[in-house]
Design a protein around this motif. Structure first.
Motif, PDB file in Angstrom:
ATOM      1  N   THR A   1      -4.998   4.253   4.690  1.00 32.97           N
ATOM      2  CA  THR A   1      -4.736   3.042   3.910  1.00 32.97           C
ATOM      3  C   THR A   1      -5.858   2.722   2.926  1.00 32.97           C
ATOM      4  O   THR A   1      -7.030   3.027   3.183  1.00 32.97           O
ATOM      5  CB  THR A   1      -4.518   1.843   4.873  1.00 32.97           C
ATOM      6  N   VAL A   2      -5.469   2.070   1.829  1.00 27.46           N
ATOM      7  CA  VAL A   2      -6.471   1.588   0.860  1.00 27.46           C
ATOM      8  C   VAL A   2      -7.206   0.365   1.413  1.00 27.46           C
ATOM      9  O   VAL A   2      -8.195  -0.076   0.835  1.00 27.46           O
ATOM     10  CB  VAL A   2      -5.828   1.183  -0.491  1.00 27.46           C
ATOM     11  N   ARG A   3      -6.720  -0.164   2.518  1.00 30.89           N
ATOM     12  CA  ARG A   3      -7.317  -1.393   3.044  1.00 30.89           C
ATOM     13  C   ARG A   3      -8.653  -1.143   3.751  1.00 30.89           C
ATOM     14  O   ARG A   3      -9.375  -2.066   4.086  1.00 30.89           O
ATOM     15  CB  ARG A   3      -6.319  -2.099   3.967  1.00 30.89           C
TER      16      ARG A   3
ATOM     17  N   ALA B   1      -5.212 -10.725   2.319  1.00 28.47           N
ATOM     18  CA  ALA B   1      -4.113 -10.755   1.360  1.00 28.47           C
ATOM     19  C   ALA B   1      -3.862 -12.170   0.837  1.00 28.47           C
ATOM     20  O   ALA B   1      -3.368 -12.335  -0.279  1.00 28.47           O
ATOM     21  CB  ALA B   1      -2.839 -10.200   1.990  1.00 28.47           C
TER      22      ALA B   1
ATOM     23  N   GLU C   1       1.146  -1.645  -0.406  1.00 28.79           N
ATOM     24  CA  GLU C   1      -0.283  -1.840  -0.716  1.00 28.79           C
ATOM     25  C   GLU C   1      -0.718  -0.989  -1.891  1.00 28.79           C
ATOM     26  O   GLU C   1      -0.222   0.125  -2.088  1.00 28.79           O
ATOM     27  CB  GLU C   1      -1.142  -1.528   0.520  1.00 28.79           C
ATOM     28  N   TYR C   2      -1.652  -1.514  -2.672  1.00 28.07           N
ATOM     29  CA  TYR C   2      -2.167  -0.829  -3.865  1.00 28.07           C
ATOM     30  C   TYR C   2      -3.651  -1.135  -4.000  1.00 28.07           C
ATOM     31  O   TYR C   2      -4.132  -2.168  -3.534  1.00 28.07           O
ATOM     32  CB  TYR C   2      -1.446  -1.319  -5.127  1.00 28.07           C
ATOM     33  N   LYS C   3      -4.354  -0.225  -4.665  1.00 25.85           N
ATOM     34  CA  LYS C   3      -5.742  -0.519  -5.040  1.00 25.85           C
ATOM     35  C   LYS C   3      -5.796  -0.516  -6.563  1.00 25.85           C
ATOM     36  O   LYS C   3      -5.447   0.489  -7.200  1.00 25.85           O
ATOM     37  CB  LYS C   3      -6.696   0.515  -4.459  1.00 25.85           C
TER      38      LYS C   3
ATOM     39  N   VAL D   1      -4.521  -4.939  -3.243  1.00 22.73           N
ATOM     40  CA  VAL D   1      -3.456  -5.949  -3.168  1.00 22.73           C
ATOM     41  C   VAL D   1      -2.451  -5.471  -2.124  1.00 22.73           C
ATOM     42  O   VAL D   1      -2.191  -4.278  -1.996  1.00 22.73           O
ATOM     43  CB  VAL D   1      -2.746  -6.195  -4.520  1.00 22.73           C
ATOM     44  N   TRP D   2      -1.945  -6.421  -1.371  1.00 21.36           N
ATOM     45  CA  TRP D   2      -1.024  -6.092  -0.282  1.00 21.36           C
ATOM     46  C   TRP D   2       0.121  -7.094  -0.373  1.00 21.36           C
ATOM     47  O   TRP D   2      -0.088  -8.293  -0.207  1.00 21.36           O
ATOM     48  CB  TRP D   2      -1.762  -6.227   1.053  1.00 21.36           C
TER      49      TRP D   2
ATOM     50  N   PHE E   1      -9.515  -4.928   4.935  1.00 23.35           N
ATOM     51  CA  PHE E   1      -8.613  -5.814   4.194  1.00 23.35           C
ATOM     52  C   PHE E   1      -7.389  -6.042   5.078  1.00 23.35           C
ATOM     53  O   PHE E   1      -6.642  -5.117   5.370  1.00 23.35           O
ATOM     54  CB  PHE E   1      -8.207  -5.148   2.873  1.00 23.35           C
TER      55      PHE E   1
END
Lengths: 807, 217
Positions: free
Chosen positions: A739-741, A54, B57-59, B65-66, A49
């Motif tokens: 990171t969650v990405r 985004a 950033e969040y999940k 979402v960033w 991500f």
């Protein structure tokens, strides 16, 4: 790009895969967001991500190296649901062509495979021909040997379950993407595909692009506004450098490089000039002899005559079947077969895969000339960490180069726009443009040959060489001029007149042109790359064509294959965003792809004029690893098998043979993590330029590895921890960016982790890290030998101490 | 008529062109930074960075979402920093009536450390910073030098996506409201931040605290 940057705004769906467009081509998002404003859906399919995701409506994570299953499933979806644009597929693609009896496909291998050579006999895949030598066709598309039916059969195996299981993409997400994208099969809708190195840098790189193009052809999305297959190419003038032959296998204008099999110009022309007996096929490459002779005449000037093949005989010829691509060049360097060379504006010790091998290869040279703006890992390889300069024999000459803003010249952008840029300031210190360096070095070499003769001085002493580097003169010659008075179609051109377009180029030495594709950029009207005129007709304005701004190759055409945007009678499929239209006996809009009347008329031609048969190639027998793309795992893969065949890797992939060229075995427990590499906005390619630009280094100061919270937990890592990343080929220090990405993938019932690293940090900028590419292998795609930078296997551990990074 | 920025975060790709262009125009050098496990660098606004893109950033429900926030001085209609400074040193902080730019002057050097702290804490957006080398309080000056010569602020000039917009207040308010209506269709949480009080109006699509704790006053 078949289309151009502005045209992205015309898309109904912007499909970004194999690209991080927002980060690596920031300007693209000006147009992506305009498309979104107008209601387009933006989809991003990518392992990570990113800043692109985004701003997209939907991001779908995918395991690196599984694009073909993802797209194969898409093709199956389009065919199963009959969402393809029927008239387009029937009339403009080779769907109806009958494939000859030699073609077969079994368990991952096409017919004609030679395991010793790791190559196919491509003749096996030829079309079945009629008595005139034209491919046989079945316009009902029912014949089991027609391309359409073979395509269906091939991708029928790419079921949702199998695709999901190997890509790690949920079935739900697959269906979402398939449905949104395939809806553009409606004749008045279009999807643009934006891709970049995320697709090309794989052992199946070319086939990734092929399969996306097949999908676009099925949906009628090539040649139309807001459509096309669009390689996003970077500011380093990637487009210009391929057009003008930076690659070893082509000369300017995509003319094949001569091989030892073609000793004479006649032999070359015969082997490289396709013939067709189909009167409706324009077969544009039938003109190749004119382009070749005009190029040769440009190189050899008065010395080039019909008798000496316009100097063809003086050209070096490569050995057929031998690969001269950069990874093999490095291999020869490493094996001591190369004594010295020139490297301009390129930092292979940093940006090529398997940096350890590249660096050791440079050690073997007697001499090296580097033209550069900054000291780089290449110019300074002899003083790299762990090496004693006294042990390196290479004599290095560093020629200081000036920056783009310090010189005049042109740049070709992705949309094939050929644009002049003006010098802003004088070059700093003694720095010179690289054009100046080449011109002056050559002159001095020529003087030596003239004085001392030598074994074979002709190629050097006969070269038509300028006295001084002059970008304007070079631009003029790229376009080309007449070498004598010539009358063509009742019009007389004087010796020295600029050639108006490539239609006027000749194979008798009466014209020169250093690149036929650019012929027309500097015709009788002058240097069109200087144009900044925003004038356009209301029809052109609807799609933002701007035909008077700069100039685009070929012949200022902004959308390639645009005659596929109209039906056989010349009526636009999408009237609201028409590219061209046949009105009152003439074409309006863009410059049509050939000026013939609509295809349905007796004089009409097929739209895909660069193909011998004039049709978009759903079936492509010209690729060395198969006429249909097929899934093979990356050379280093975390799985031991895949559901489509027993053939795990691309049977034709290329890799040099040396003690350093090693690969981890499939599902190697020592290296369980997939690593992918990439660029980022703040640094440019290998980073030599941007690491020396303080505000950019401030924003992205050090090498990092992006990894998921799940992987961090498994490895006991916290965000910001220094780590060691290790592959079979090397170790690299980096900072963990948890990171969650990034997200773990569920593949074949198991969890597979994927991590990502930029490749821009190097030791000449102390404390920032060193080449990520020390981890990568020099394994490559068999068609163009592009290395697999996008997938390899690594392991990660917390670093006890670091030497490459300042903490 | 004061001038106003409209910052549409839904168009921001965090390319940080604005962050870099700002300091280039100002002629500032670079901070020596470290990778700390985030793209946000330098970590915070500082005397060499009047503009900083913040990342968060969040999940949520399986989707990432960033958020990107190009943070800078809001050039308030009634600037609380100026209110505080005025009571200590007249002219330390001024407002250019022609443009609405809130400017920290050389006279901020005359503020005592305690008075400076007052000025800083009075800012609801956590913007002012002390330049220890010059002894001045510093922050974004709206590129007042540029706009007086009919040029756009550097951050706006460099933005390629339309995230950064600049013009007369009424026009920017119109643009902001128009964009808000458009976005509400897809993002019910879309909102403008303090449009009545500031001349740098942010358009966000989620709880402001998720972008940055002091994104709204």
């Amino acid at each position: 790009m078949t289309n151009h940057w502005i045209d992205i705004k015309n898309a109904d769906v912007v499909f970004i895969m194999g690209s991080n467009a927002a980060e690596n081509h920031p300007i693209s998002f000006k147009w992506v967001l305009k498309a979104k404003d107008a209601g387009a859906t933006v989809i991003h399919v990518d392992p990570k991500f990113s800043r692109t995701s985004a701003r997209s409506d939907l991001h779908v994570p995918i395991r690196s190296g599984t694009d073909i299953p993802f797209l194969g499933g898409m093709v199956k979806y389009i065919l199963d649901k009959e969402l393809y644009q029927k008239e387009y597929v029937l009339q403009y693609t080779n769907a109806a062509f009958i494939v000859g009896g030699g073609y077969d496909f079994k368990d991952g291998l096409f017919s004609g495979y030679n395991p010793e050579k790791k190559a196919y006999d491509q003749k096996k895949w030829a079309f079945a021909l009629d008595e005139k030598g034209m491919p046989k066709r079945d316009m009902t598309l029912k014949d089991p040997r027609c391309v359409f039916q073979l395509l269906k059969k091939h991708y029928d195996r790419y079921t949702l379950d199998k695709v999901s299981d190997i890509t790690g993409v949920s079935k739900d997400d697959l269906l979402k993407v398939y449905q949104i994208y395939s809806a553009t099969g409606a004749p008045d809708k279009s999807a643009t595909i934006l891709y970049a190195l995320g697709w090309t840098q794989h052992t199946v790189g070319v086939q990734n692009i092929r399969l996306s193009t097949i999908a676009q052809l099925l949906l009628g999305n090539i040649g139309v506004a807001g459509g096309g297959i669009n390689a996003l190419r970077g500011e380093p003038n990637v487009q210009g450098s391929t057009d003008h032959c930076i690659l070893w296998h082509i000369m300017p204008g995509y003319l094949p490089v001569p091989t030892a099999d073609w000793q004479t110009l006649e032999g070359y022309q015969k082997a490289n000039t396709p013939k067709t007996s189909d009167p409706k096929s324009a077969n544009w490459w039938g003109n190749r002899p004119k382009y070749m002779v005009s190029l040769l005449k440009g190189w050899t000037g008065d010395a080039g005559t019909k008798e000496n093949g316009f100097g063809y005989n003086w050209l070096p010829k490569v050995d057929p079947g031998v690969n001269y691509a950069s990874i093999f060049l490095v291999d020869r360097m490493y094996k001591g077969e190369i004594k010295g060379g020139f490297i301009y504006a390129h930092n292979p010790a940093q940006s090529m895969p398997h940096s350890h091998k590249v660096r050791k290869g440079l050690d073997k040279l007697d001499w090296l000339v580097v033209g550069e703006i900054h000291h780089t890992e290449t110019s300074d390889f002899w003083r790299r960490p762990g090496v004693n300069p006294k042990d390196i024999k290479t004599e290095v000459f560093l020629l200081p180069a000036c920056q783009r803003g310090e010189k005049d010249g042109t740049i070709s952008n992705s949309g094939r726009w050929h644009m002049w840029h003006h010098k802003g300031i004088e070059p700093m210190g003694e720095s010179k443009s690289m054009g100046w360096m080449v011109v002056e070095i050559f002159k001095r070499v020529r003087d030596l040959y003239q004085k001392e003769k030598g074994i074979f001085p002709e190629p050097i002493v006969n070269m038509a060489w300028p006295d001084a580097y002059d970008p304007d003169l070079q631009a003029k010659k790229i376009n080309g001029w007449f070498t004598r008075d010539v009358t063509i179609k009742d019009k007389t051109y004087k010796k020295g007149d600029q050639v108006p377009s490539f239609v006027f180029l000749q194979d008798d030495g009466s014209t020169v042109s250093l690149n036929w594709l650019y012929c027309g950029c500097y015709g009788p009207a002058g240097n069109l790359s200087l144009r900044r005129d925003l004038k356009q007709t209301p029809m052109q304005a609807k799609i933002g064509l701007f035909p008077n701004f700069s100039w685009a190759w070929p012949v200022n055409r902004r959308v390639l294959y645009n005659r596929a945007s109209v039906d056989p009678n010349g009526k636009p499929y999408a009237p609201n965003k028409a590219v061209i239209a046949w009105e009152d006996g003439k074409w309006v809009g863009d410059v049509p792809d050939g000026g013939w009347p609509p295809m349905a008329t007796p004089e009409g031609k097929y739209p895909f004029i660069m193909q011998k048969e004039g049709h978009g190639q759903l079936y492509g027998p010209g690729r060395v690893d198969g006429p249909f793309p097929e899934h093979y795992e990356p050379a280093e893969t975390p799985v031991a098998s895949h559901p489509f065949s027993k053939q795990l890797n691309n049977p034709c992939m290329r890799m040099p043979v040396s003690d350093l060229d090693v690969l981890a075995k499939p599902a190697d427990p020592r290296f369980p993590i997939v690593l992918t590499t990439y660029g980022l906005t703040e640094h440019w390619c290998g980073g030599a330029d941007t690491r020396n630009t303080a505000p950019l280094l401030e924003a992205e100061p050090q090498l990092y590895i992006e990894l998921s919270h799940e992987l961090a937990r498994e490895k006991g890592l916290k965000n910001g921890d220094p780590v060691v990343v290790e592959s079979l080929r090397g170790k690299v220090e980096a900072i963990a960016m948890v990171t969650v990405r990034l997200t773990p993938f569920k593949v074949q019932g198991k969890t597979i982790h994927l991590a990502g690293m930029p490749f821009c940090f190097g030791w000449t900028t102390p404390g920032t890290g060193d080449a990520t590419n020390r981890l990568m292998s020099s394994v490559a795609d068999p068609n163009v030998t592009i290395p697999e930078y996008k997938a390899c296997l690594v392991n990660i551990r917390k670093a006890d101490k670091v030497t490459e990074l300042t903490l | 008529m004061p001038m106003t920025f409209f910052i549409d975060t839904t168009r921001c790709t965090a390319c940080r062109g604005c962050q870099v262009a700002c300091k280039e125009w100002q002629g500032f050098g670079a901070n020596e930074t470290r990778q700390r496990g985030t793209h946000q660098n330098p970590p915070d606004l500082n005397p060499l960075n009047y503009k900083l893109v913040r990342f968060a950033e969040y999940k949520e429900k399986g989707r990432v979402v960033w958020y990107f926030l190009p943070d800078q001085c809001r050039h308030c209609e009634a600037p609380p920093c100026k209110e505080a400074a005025d009571s200590y040193v007249e002219g330390a902080i001024i407002r250019d009536n022609a443009t609405g730019a809130v400017i920290f002057t050389e006279k901020t050097k005359q503020l005592t450390p305690k008075q400076m702290k007052d000025v800083i804490t009075n800012c609801p957006y956590n913007i002012p910073r002390l330049n220890k080398v010059s002894g001045m309080l510093v922050k974004c000056d709206m590129c007042n030098d540029r706009i007086k010569h009919n040029m756009l602020p550097m951050c706006v000039k460099t933005c390629c996506t339309g995230a950064m917009n600049f013009g007369e207040r009424s026009k920017m308010l119109d643009l902001a409201n128009q964009r808000l209506v458009e976005l509400k269709k897809k993002c019910p949480n879309a909102q403008l931040q303090d449009p009545e009080d500031v001349n740098v109006i942010y358009l966000l699509t989620d709880d402001p605290k998720k972008y940055y704790q002091t994104v709204n006053g």
